[in-house]
Structure formats: structure tokens, C-alpha cells
Motif scaffolding. Structure first.
Motif, mmCIF file in Angstrom:
data_model
loop_
_atom_site.group_PDB
_atom_site.id
_atom_site.type_symbol
_atom_site.label_atom_id
_atom_site.label_comp_id
_atom_site.label_asym_id
_atom_site.label_seq_id
_atom_site.Cartn_x
_atom_site.Cartn_y
_atom_site.Cartn_z
ATOM 1 N N ARG A 1 -43.664 -92.043 -30.469
ATOM 2 C CA ARG A 1 -42.975 -92.989 -29.560
ATOM 3 C C ARG A 1 -43.646 -93.140 -28.360
ATOM 4 N NH1 ARG A 1 -39.088 -92.896 -25.948
ATOM 5 N NH2 ARG A 1 -38.801 -90.669 -26.073
ATOM 6 N N ARG A 2 -43.877 -91.826 -27.669
ATOM 7 C CA ARG A 2 -44.745 -91.885 -26.223
ATOM 8 C C ARG A 2 -46.023 -91.596 -26.133
ATOM 9 N NH1 ARG A 2 -41.671 -87.516 -22.791
ATOM 10 N NH2 ARG A 2 -42.373 -86.117 -24.235
ATOM 11 N N PHE A 3 -46.639 -91.355 -27.289
ATOM 12 C CA PHE A 3 -48.047 -91.096 -27.294
ATOM 13 C C PHE A 3 -48.645 -91.816 -28.365
ATOM 14 C CE2 PHE A 3 -46.326 -87.410 -25.283
ATOM 15 C CZ PHE A 3 -47.180 -87.097 -24.097
ATOM 16 N N THR A 4 -49.807 -92.659 -28.269
ATOM 17 C CA THR A 4 -50.537 -93.308 -29.197
ATOM 18 C C THR A 4 -51.796 -92.621 -29.582
ATOM 19 O OG1 THR A 4 -51.554 -95.559 -29.628
ATOM 20 C CG2 THR A 4 -51.696 -94.889 -27.636
ATOM 21 N N ALA A 5 -52.112 -92.703 -30.863
ATOM 22 C CA ALA A 5 -53.163 -92.265 -31.358
ATOM 23 C C ALA A 5 -54.419 -92.978 -31.262
ATOM 24 C CB ALA A 5 -53.238 -91.692 -32.881
ATOM 25 N N ALA A 6 -54.372 -94.298 -30.816
ATOM 26 C CA ALA A 6 -55.206 -95.389 -30.839
ATOM 27 C C ALA A 6 -56.638 -95.004 -30.222
ATOM 28 C CB ALA A 6 -54.907 -96.552 -30.055
ATOM 29 N N ASN A 7 -56.584 -94.211 -29.304
ATOM 30 C CA ASN A 7 -57.980 -93.827 -28.697
ATOM 31 C C ASN A 7 -58.574 -92.458 -29.399
ATOM 32 O OD1 ASN A 7 -55.942 -91.841 -27.714
ATOM 33 N ND2 ASN A 7 -57.123 -91.558 -25.821
ATOM 34 N N ALA A 8 -58.040 -91.814 -30.403
ATOM 35 C CA ALA A 8 -58.440 -90.719 -30.899
ATOM 36 C C ALA A 8 -60.124 -90.812 -31.336
ATOM 37 C CB ALA A 8 -57.723 -90.374 -32.293
ATOM 38 N N LEU A 9 -60.757 -91.690 -31.768
ATOM 39 C CA LEU A 9 -62.122 -91.867 -32.127
ATOM 40 C C LEU A 9 -62.822 -92.368 -30.897
ATOM 41 C CD1 LEU A 9 -61.621 -92.571 -35.968
ATOM 42 C CD2 LEU A 9 -61.927 -90.571 -34.682
ATOM 43 N N GLU A 10 -62.309 -92.823 -29.932
ATOM 44 C CA GLU A 10 -63.286 -93.441 -28.878
ATOM 45 C C GLU A 10 -64.091 -92.478 -28.267
ATOM 46 O OE1 GLU A 10 -60.769 -94.834 -25.735
ATOM 47 O OE2 GLU A 10 -59.801 -96.451 -27.059
ATOM 48 N N PRO A 11 -65.624 -92.933 -27.955
ATOM 49 C CA PRO A 11 -66.367 -91.985 -27.611
ATOM 50 C C PRO A 11 -65.920 -91.318 -26.371
ATOM 51 C CG PRO A 11 -67.575 -93.899 -28.392
ATOM 52 C CD PRO A 11 -66.049 -94.066 -28.296
ATOM 53 N N ILE A 12 -66.045 -89.953 -26.096
ATOM 54 C CA ILE A 12 -65.545 -89.168 -25.028
ATOM 55 C C ILE A 12 -66.314 -89.416 -23.603
ATOM 56 C CG2 ILE A 12 -66.637 -87.169 -25.230
ATOM 57 C CD1 ILE A 12 -64.309 -85.362 -24.386
ATOM 58 N N THR A 13 -67.829 -89.770 -24.148
ATOM 59 C CA THR A 13 -68.746 -90.149 -23.237
ATOM 60 C C THR A 13 -68.742 -91.623 -23.070
ATOM 61 O OG1 THR A 13 -69.804 -88.210 -22.946
ATOM 62 C CG2 THR A 13 -70.772 -90.099 -21.999
ATOM 63 N N PRO A 14 -68.276 -92.416 -22.158
ATOM 64 C CA PRO A 14 -68.126 -93.900 -22.400
ATOM 65 C C PRO A 14 -69.676 -94.497 -22.754
ATOM 66 C CG PRO A 14 -66.938 -93.379 -20.595
ATOM 67 C CD PRO A 14 -67.654 -92.178 -20.919
ATOM 68 N N LEU A 15 -69.852 -95.446 -23.662
ATOM 69 C CA LEU A 15 -71.130 -96.175 -24.129
ATOM 70 C C LEU A 15 -71.580 -97.021 -23.176
ATOM 71 C CD1 LEU A 15 -70.356 -96.828 -27.869
ATOM 72 C CD2 LEU A 15 -71.588 -95.090 -26.941
ATOM 73 N N GLY A 16 -73.033 -96.981 -22.808
ATOM 74 C CA GLY A 16 -73.592 -97.996 -22.154
ATOM 75 C C GLY A 16 -73.790 -99.038 -22.582
ATOM 76 N N ALA A 17 -74.336 -100.111 -21.944
ATOM 77 C CA ALA A 17 -74.410 -101.281 -22.130
ATOM 78 C C ALA A 17 -75.561 -101.464 -23.363
ATOM 79 C CB ALA A 17 -74.986 -102.507 -21.146
ATOM 80 N N GLU A 18 -76.511 -100.720 -23.266
ATOM 81 C CA GLU A 18 -77.611 -101.005 -24.406
ATOM 82 C C GLU A 18 -77.322 -100.279 -25.613
ATOM 83 O OE1 GLU A 18 -81.406 -99.255 -22.992
ATOM 84 O OE2 GLU A 18 -81.518 -100.393 -21.226
ATOM 85 N N ALA A 19 -76.621 -99.173 -25.546
ATOM 86 C CA ALA A 19 -76.117 -98.582 -26.667
ATOM 87 C C ALA A 19 -74.918 -99.550 -27.477
ATOM 88 C CB ALA A 19 -75.276 -97.259 -26.628
ATOM 89 N N ARG A 20 -74.052 -100.181 -26.611
ATOM 90 C CA ARG A 20 -73.370 -101.340 -27.166
ATOM 91 C C ARG A 20 -73.963 -102.493 -27.934
ATOM 92 N NH1 ARG A 20 -70.337 -100.294 -22.579
ATOM 93 N NH2 ARG A 20 -71.030 -102.209 -21.515
ATOM 94 N N GLU A 21 -75.025 -102.642 -27.278
ATOM 95 C CA GLU A 21 -75.816 -103.815 -27.811
ATOM 96 C C GLU A 21 -76.472 -103.374 -28.977
ATOM 97 O OE1 GLU A 21 -79.781 -106.848 -26.402
ATOM 98 O OE2 GLU A 21 -78.843 -105.206 -25.005
ATOM 99 N N VAL A 22 -76.921 -102.273 -29.261
ATOM 100 C CA VAL A 22 -77.481 -101.755 -30.564
ATOM 101 C C VAL A 22 -76.414 -101.717 -31.681
ATOM 102 C CG1 VAL A 22 -78.411 -99.653 -31.734
ATOM 103 C CG2 VAL A 22 -79.302 -100.318 -29.418
#
Length: 419
Positions: A68-89
Motif C-alpha cells: 500500500r505504501r511501497f510500490t515494486a514498479a522500480n525493482a528492475l530499473e537499472p541502478i545506473t541510469p542508462l545514457g542516451a546511446e544505450a537507450r538508442e541501442v
């Protein structure tokens, strides 16, 4: 951002400033690196990660239970944010990460979990014991007369990969290729790659995404057995609950969980036992202690050091107020060393009576579905290695190295010898 609110709570001891999940101190002994935090600042804001860090057992357990107070939605997001070139790949491969069991919330989570769980339940997994034991003894046969081995490369890297892929239903001819891609997912989610390395990993993840889709299509046509074929059948019966995107994501993330985490858990167990010779000697003398030794290994040296949640609204945890929409890092490895739950937590005790209370498989509705399989594999490997080769011991002077990964943790080498 969470940082603007958290900076003022950093104490003079500098717990937050010193916290670096990619640094050597953390990699060599993660629970020890957070011992001061457990004692003095159990919930703190990390400016390095822009996350709130939770280190004590009961706070971690509370967050894992509280959808109810904590969502699991971010569980698989990269802990190091992806750069633009990696997202493009990734975009070039049509990579579309969607919700799977580990990163979705009620009310969707439980109906899907109930449909997907049966093939991984303990009664379904236990009949695999003979097949897994034959696999393990076959790998041991290959090095038993050599007098030396690297238990990672020669055994515990191989067995969970083969077993996990076969349980998933992946045809044997695809095992090697799928295993290579699946390993990259751990670094993609929990590592700290440079920009150039991000692009390389993104390409591997994109290729894995493509292969995962092809494998789902193949299994849909051929109607095999295993977890993914079962999920495909459940989709036919409940198309409103399981989508094509979810099947493809299950193929990707499920194999990471089946392989890398079990490999690391087994490697950590063997390291604990072989570096504390009395424990190994006791286990060889009494193999009936193996199941509890598995649980104590999972507690003492978990292969999943942390997991994530995000606050839905402002919450107070461990006496600290965390703002709404803040990412929270739940330090499972630290919670497993909480002295309020596990007396003398640094001591590795294969007879510890409450070892199974560890948090290493999660808890509640998001508890790991693959736990029965991981426990079975670990038990069989330890049982077989206590039988032979005789006098198994670490090579003197061994130092342990680890991949720069905030969560998935296990030694890269485990050199052993025997007379």
C-alpha cells in the motif's frame, strides 16, 4: 528529487557519504560495510545513488510486506541510469520491458502469480532431484582425478544455468546461447558500467530480447514442458491476465534469476564452508546438516544483497521520514546480519536454529518462486562435494574478487585442491 530532502539527515559520522555499493569494502564484506549504519543510522539517504537506504531486518521486512505504501514498479530499473546511446541501442531492438511478477503490484500481481506459480512449487521440483544429482556428479567426474579445480567454472556456474533453462522449457540446443545473454542482465540492472560498456551491454540485452521472443514463439508452436510452456498455456486460458510482452519479459528475467543468483548463492556457501574449515569438516562428518547449512549460507552470504521499492506517499521507516515517490534500497544482506534477529550474526553456524528466517528469497507476495529449485540445487551440490573429492580445500593464499554489482554477489573464482 529525494536528494534535496535527504541531505540534511546525514550524520557527522558520514555513514551516507561513505556508502558505495560498488566499492571494494562493500564488495569484500557487504554486511560489515553497513554495520555502522545498522547501529547508528539504519535508514539514510545516499547522495551517490539518490536513494534511501534501509539496513535493519524489521524495516526491510515491513517495506517488502507493505504494497500500500511501497510500490515494486522500480525493482528492475537499472541502478545506473542508462545514457542516451544505450537507450538508442535498446530502442533499435524494440526492447519493451514490461511488468513481470517481481515488479508489479496488487491487484494485478496475485492473480498472475497464482497462474504462474504451480510448476515451480516444491512438489513439482522435488522429482527433479535425480536428474540434477546426475548432472552434478557428471561435472564432478570430469575433474575428480585432476587434483584441482575452480569450483565456479567447473561446477557451480554450469549446473544452475543448465537446470534453470531446462526447467524453463528452453530446448537444449539454445541453452548455451541463452545463458550467455542472461548473464548480461544482472550487470545491466545492478552494475555500474561506463558509457561505452553500457552500449555493449545494451546490445547484448537487445539480442537477448530478440532471442527471448523467438523462444516464446518456438515454445508456443511446439508445446513443450516447463515454466514458460505452462505460462503459454495459462495465456491461452487467461489472455486478459498474461500478455505476449509478459511472456517475453518472463523468459528474460526468469532465466537471470534461475542462473546467476543460484550460482552466486552456491559459490558463497562453498566459500563460507571452505574458509571456515571446522564447518566444512562438521558437514562432511554429518551430511544431514546440509539443508540447514544451505539456509545459514543464504543468511550469512546472500547472493542478492539488495532490492528496491518506491514510496507511494511520504512514509516513516525506522524513525526517518522518507518523501513520496522516493526510491528505496532495501539492504537484504545487511538485514540478514541484524543482531536483534540473529545473535552473533557474523558467526557462520551451520546449526543456527533460526537461519531460515533470512530475507534472501524475499517475503510475502513477492517471495521468490524459484526458492525450492535453488534450495534443491544447493543441497545436492553440497551433498556431493562432501562425499568427494576427499580432502577438498581452498588453494592456500586465495584472494576473492567480485564483479562490480550492487546486488548480485558471489566470488568470480573458487580454486580448490585435494590429495
Amino acid at each position: 528529487m529525494a536528494g534535496g530532502t535527504g541531505a540534511g539527515l546525514v550524520d557527522g559520522a558520514g555513514v551516507a557519504e561513505r556508502f558505495d555499493p560498488f566499492g571494494d569494502a562493500y564488495q569484500q564484506d557487504p554486511p560489515a560495510a553497513l554495520a555502522e549504519a545498522r547501529r547508528h543510522q539504519p535508514v539514510f539517504y545516499s547522495p551517490l545513488l539518490d536513494m534511501w537506504v534501509v539496513t535493519r531486518y524489521h524495516d526491510i521486512k515491513a517495506a517488502l510486506h507493505d504494497s500500500r505504501r511501497f510500490t515494486a514498479a522500480n525493482a528492475l530499473e537499472p541502478i545506473t541510469p542508462l545514457g542516451a546511446e544505450a537507450r538508442e541501442v535498446l530502442d533499435g531492438y524494440g526492447f519493451a520491458p514490461g511488468p513481470v511478477l517481481v515488479n508489479e503490484d496488487p491487484p494485478r500481481h496475485l492473480p498472475r502469480r497464482k497462474l504462474l506459480a504451480p510448476p515451480l512449487a516444491a512438489p513439482e521440483i522435488e522429482p527433479l532431484e535425480g536428474r540434477i544429482r546426475d548432472l552434478v556428479t557428471g561435472y564432478i567426474d570430469a575433474f575428480a582425478d585432476r587434483g584441482h579445480a575452480d569450483l565456479i567454472q567447473d561446477l557451480v556456474w554450469e549446473v544452475p544455468a543448465v537446470v534453470g533453462l531446462l526447467v524453463a522449457g528452453v530446448p537444449e540446443e539454445y541453452v548455451a546461447q541463452a545463458r550467455g545473454y542472461a548473464v548480461k542482465m544482472g550487470l545491466f540492472t545492478w552494475g555500474r558500467p561506463t558509457g561505452e560498456h553500457q552500449r555493449e551491454i545494451a546490445d547484448q540485452v537487445g539480442r537477448w530480447w530478440t532471442l527471448a521472443g523467438e523462444l516464446v514463439d518456438l515454445l508456443r508452436r511446439e508445446k513443450g514442458t516447463g515454466w514458460i510452456p505452462h505460462a503459454i498455456e495459462m495465456q491461452r486460458e487467461h489472455p486478459d491476465v498474461i500478455s505476449d510482452n509478459q511472456l517475453q519479459n518472463m523468459m528474460m528475467s526468469g532465466l537471470v534469476a534461475a542462473h546467476e543468483t543460484t550460482t552466486n548463492a552456491t559459490a558463497n556457501a562453498l566459500k563460507c564452508l571452505l574458509t571456515q574449515r571446522d564447518a566444512w569438516t562438521a558437514l562432511c562428518a554429518d551430511p544431514s546438516a546440509v539443508p540447514n547449512a544451505v539456509e545459514e549460507s543464504l543468511r550469512h552470504s546472500t547472493s542478492v544483497l539488495c532490492w528496491r521499492r518506491r514510496t507511494r506517499a511520504a512514509v516513516t521507516l525506522g524513525g526517518v521520514r522518507i518523501p513520496a515517490q522516493s526510491p528505496v534500497l532495501l539492504m537484504i544482506g545487511s538485514g540478514n546480519h541484524d543482531a536483534d534477529v540473529f545473535p552473533d550474526p557474523e558467526r557462520f553456524d551451520i546449526h543456527r536454529p533460526n537461519a531460515k528466517r533470512h530475507l534472501s528469497f524475499g517475503i510475502g507476495s513477492h517471495a521468490c518462486l524459484g526458492a525450492p529449485l535453488a534450495r534443491l540445487e544447493m543441497r545436492i551440490i553440497l551433498e556431493e562435494l562432501t562425499r568427494r573429492p576427499p580432502g577438498l580445500r581452498l588453494v592456500p593464499g586465495t584472494t576473492f574478487t567480485y564483479p562490480p554489482n550492487a546486488s548480485f554477489h558471489g566470488p568470480l573464482q573458487l580454486p580448490v585442491e585435494w590429495d
